[in-house]
Design an enzyme around this catalytic site. Sequence first.
Site, PDB file in Angstrom:
ATOM      1  N   LYS A 130      70.759  72.613  26.664  1.00 37.29           N
ATOM      2  CA  LYS A 130      71.654  73.223  25.681  1.00 37.29           C
ATOM      3  C   LYS A 130      70.834  73.764  24.506  1.00 37.29           C
ATOM      4  O   LYS A 130      70.998  74.890  24.076  1.00 37.29           O
ATOM      5  CB  LYS A 130      72.661  72.166  25.208  1.00 37.29           C
ATOM      6  CG  LYS A 130      73.664  72.685  24.219  1.00 37.29           C
ATOM      7  CD  LYS A 130      74.659  71.598  23.846  1.00 37.29           C
ATOM      8  CE  LYS A 130      75.442  72.031  22.620  1.00 37.29           C
ATOM      9  NZ  LYS A 130      76.294  70.981  22.094  1.00 37.29           N
TER      10      LYS A 130
ATOM     11  N   GLU B 121      61.074  66.925  27.082  1.00 33.50           N
ATOM     12  CA  GLU B 121      60.964  66.597  28.506  1.00 33.50           C
ATOM     13  C   GLU B 121      61.207  67.835  29.370  1.00 33.50           C
ATOM     14  O   GLU B 121      60.439  68.150  30.284  1.00 33.50           O
ATOM     15  CB  GLU B 121      62.001  65.531  28.898  1.00 33.50           C
ATOM     16  CG  GLU B 121      61.755  64.146  28.336  1.00 33.50           C
ATOM     17  CD  GLU B 121      62.411  63.922  26.984  1.00 33.50           C
ATOM     18  OE1 GLU B 121      62.665  64.915  26.262  1.00 33.50           O
ATOM     19  OE2 GLU B 121      62.663  62.756  26.639  1.00 33.50           O
TER      20      GLU B 121
ATOM     21  N   GLY C  42      76.549  67.959  25.103  1.00 30.55           N
ATOM     22  CA  GLY C  42      75.717  67.809  26.296  1.00 30.55           C
ATOM     23  C   GLY C  42      76.312  66.839  27.313  1.00 30.55           C
ATOM     24  O   GLY C  42      76.372  67.120  28.510  1.00 30.55           O
ATOM     25  N   ARG C  43      76.767  65.681  26.836  1.00 34.19           N
ATOM     26  CA  ARG C  43      77.254  64.653  27.784  1.00 34.19           C
ATOM     27  C   ARG C  43      78.626  64.951  28.346  1.00 34.19           C
ATOM     28  O   ARG C  43      79.138  64.202  29.162  1.00 34.19           O
ATOM     29  CB  ARG C  43      77.194  63.271  27.131  1.00 34.19           C
ATOM     30  CG  ARG C  43      77.900  63.141  25.799  1.00 34.19           C
ATOM     31  CD  ARG C  43      77.462  61.868  25.086  1.00 34.19           C
ATOM     32  NE  ARG C  43      78.026  61.734  23.755  1.00 34.19           N
ATOM     33  CZ  ARG C  43      77.473  62.220  22.651  1.00 34.19           C
ATOM     34  NH1 ARG C  43      76.345  62.892  22.724  1.00 34.19           N
ATOM     35  NH2 ARG C  43      78.042  62.027  21.478  1.00 34.19           N
TER      36      ARG C  43
ATOM     37  N   GLU D  41      76.265  56.848  24.071  1.00 37.62           N
ATOM     38  CA  GLU D  41      75.784  57.848  23.110  1.00 37.62           C
ATOM     39  C   GLU D  41      76.945  58.273  22.198  1.00 37.62           C
ATOM     40  O   GLU D  41      76.739  58.652  21.048  1.00 37.62           O
ATOM     41  CB  GLU D  41      75.198  59.074  23.847  1.00 37.62           C
ATOM     42  CG  GLU D  41      74.358  59.966  22.953  1.00 37.62           C
ATOM     43  CD  GLU D  41      73.496  60.974  23.728  1.00 37.62           C
ATOM     44  OE1 GLU D  41      72.291  60.734  23.889  1.00 37.62           O
ATOM     45  OE2 GLU D  41      74.038  61.996  24.172  1.00 37.62           O
TER      46      GLU D  41
ATOM     47  N   HIS E 182      75.934  41.136  45.846  1.00 35.20           N
ATOM     48  CA  HIS E 182      74.741  40.393  46.262  1.00 35.20           C
ATOM     49  C   HIS E 182      73.659  40.455  45.196  1.00 35.20           C
ATOM     50  O   HIS E 182      72.501  40.133  45.465  1.00 35.20           O
ATOM     51  CB  HIS E 182      74.219  40.961  47.584  1.00 35.20           C
ATOM     52  CG  HIS E 182      75.214  40.832  48.692  1.00 35.20           C
ATOM     53  ND1 HIS E 182      75.292  39.725  49.496  1.00 35.20           N
ATOM     54  CD2 HIS E 182      76.225  41.658  49.082  1.00 35.20           C
ATOM     55  CE1 HIS E 182      76.286  39.879  50.362  1.00 35.20           C
ATOM     56  NE2 HIS E 182      76.870  41.043  50.127  1.00 35.20           N
TER      57      HIS E 182
ATOM     58  N   LYS F 200      62.489  60.588  18.823  1.00 31.15           N
ATOM     59  CA  LYS F 200      61.893  61.878  19.210  1.00 31.15           C
ATOM     60  C   LYS F 200      60.825  62.284  18.191  1.00 31.15           C
ATOM     61  O   LYS F 200      59.742  62.750  18.553  1.00 31.15           O
ATOM     62  CB  LYS F 200      62.971  62.977  19.241  1.00 31.15           C
ATOM     63  CG  LYS F 200      63.964  62.870  20.376  1.00 31.15           C
ATOM     64  CD  LYS F 200      64.883  64.095  20.360  1.00 31.15           C
ATOM     65  CE  LYS F 200      66.083  63.907  21.271  1.00 31.15           C
ATOM     66  NZ  LYS F 200      67.071  64.981  21.152  1.00 31.15           N
TER      67      LYS F 200
END
Length: 542
Positions: free
Chosen positions: A204, A210, A264-265, A350, A381, A509
């Site tokens: 965005k 990254e 973004g999310r 977030e 399990h 960041k």
Amino acid sequence: MKNINPTQTQAWKKLEEHFQSVKNIDLREAFAQDANRAKNLTIEVDDFYVDFSKNLINENTVALLNDLADECRLSEAIESYFTGERINATEGRAVLHTALRSDIGGVKVSENVEAAAQNHQKMYEFVDGVHQGKFVAHNGNKFDTVVNIGIGGSDLGPVMIYEALQAYKTDINVHFVSNVEGDHVEEVLKKIVPEKTLFVIVSKSFGTQETLTNATTIRNWFEQKVGKEAVSKHFIAVSSNVSRATGFGISEDNIFPMFDWVGGRFSLWSTVGMSIALAFGVENFKKLLAGAASMDKHFKEAPFEKNLPVQLALMTIWYNNYFKAESEAVLPYSQYLHRLPAYLQQAIMESNGKSVDRNGDLVDYQTGNIVWGEPGTNAQHAFFQLIHQGTKLIPAHFIAFAKAKYHQPDHHNKLMANFFAQTEALMNGKSVKEASADMVQAGKSDAEIEKLLPFKVFEGNNPTTTILIDELTPESLGKLVAMYEHKIFVEGVIWNVYSYDQWGVELGKVLADQILSDIEKKDTGTHDASTTNLLRRFYKLN
Ligand SMILES: O=P(O)(O)OC[C@H]1O[C@](O)(CO)[C@@H](O)[C@@H]1O
């Protein structure tokens, strides 16, 4: 007008009193005493059957929680959300992922809906073009592979949907590169043929370390393998920052814009869903949107007591703020949904992991809960021991599809038997009497029974919500995701926090950038002693 502190409402205080009388509710007794409990505490919306009856509540709890929602002016807030008010006040933005899939916000957001439709149209034409062999690789090859390069909301939504809809996939395979770790990129590059691969850079902001690092590495690799001149045919971008994307070398025709009014999310419905549309085709992408749109309508129109996102959010508040439960488990009994918990971790944590309220004051109550989970039956399990017999209260969402995708009745019956058995076991537990009777039956001696009894008892009364959906389809998946999105919104309104910013991720960041400049000089810089020692240790091996 000041935003409402939930703890100052009448309903909050009444709930505190009510909590004292309900906290020791015995669910077995509650069912024995009320033949209608299951029916009254279940909400059915089309193909969704959501059973709240195995929660530590009675009908009065639900009524009081609804009063809390009223006092916190939830209806007004819902109106502001859908009509594009700038409810993300710290960033001065509207929150309109709903405008990407429905026109429910009315005239006030018609411009947003139209702009979204235009962006979708450009994406659909491109996706159809790829499928029909109109948009091809530099040498005329059809693309059969896509690499989605993005992180956070530019990765988690697409990858979660990609895994979930495998049964609907076309012949295009998608790989996801997200982590800045070079090994992640390398492992993906090992699997792909560059001449047949389309790279989708999704960011965005187009400023995420990254993503830009991964995109640069991949482009360099591609240039070496295929040639610089082929880049324009193989690299596209999705971003709201078109100028940065062109600055990176992507031609404007190959940029699919998104908007700053989509967080973004919450962006998988936008052009961020490019790899979803490429993998499943335009029609399935539209079905995903249609499913979400139908949940938008339900959320906007259903009365609170029949409203799935509202009731799910109120349950979370009940456990979080009254029982002081710290976390909530999301347990999909579907391998297809194996990335849903990870997706929800970003969406929920977030959004509502905030300790300052909308008035700028520190909150004196718990907000965002911790979300975690894995698919069943695997999870049984792994960590179910702690849910059954540990010291922590962990309310859990059990999600399953009544109909399997492939006709494997033996498997599906076993899966569903476990699904139903677990919520029953968590609720019923096993009393001293039942545990000793079992051991008698198994032929244990009195001495053995006495020794083992404490370990064999299950307290029970562990709360669960069962979300039983007819079938996994693009529509039902869209509904499920939208249901959680709206749940997050309701929680944010009641906790009185701004759910749509994420200032908390910024500090790390900035510090990483500073440390990177030290690392590049092999300098220990001016850090605390612990960090300095860690850097020294790192330099020894690098
Ligand atoms: O799409 P972008 O701008 O690269 O951001 C990626 C992610 O980074 C965050 O801003 C937080 O680090 C997320 O909210 C977002 O989804």
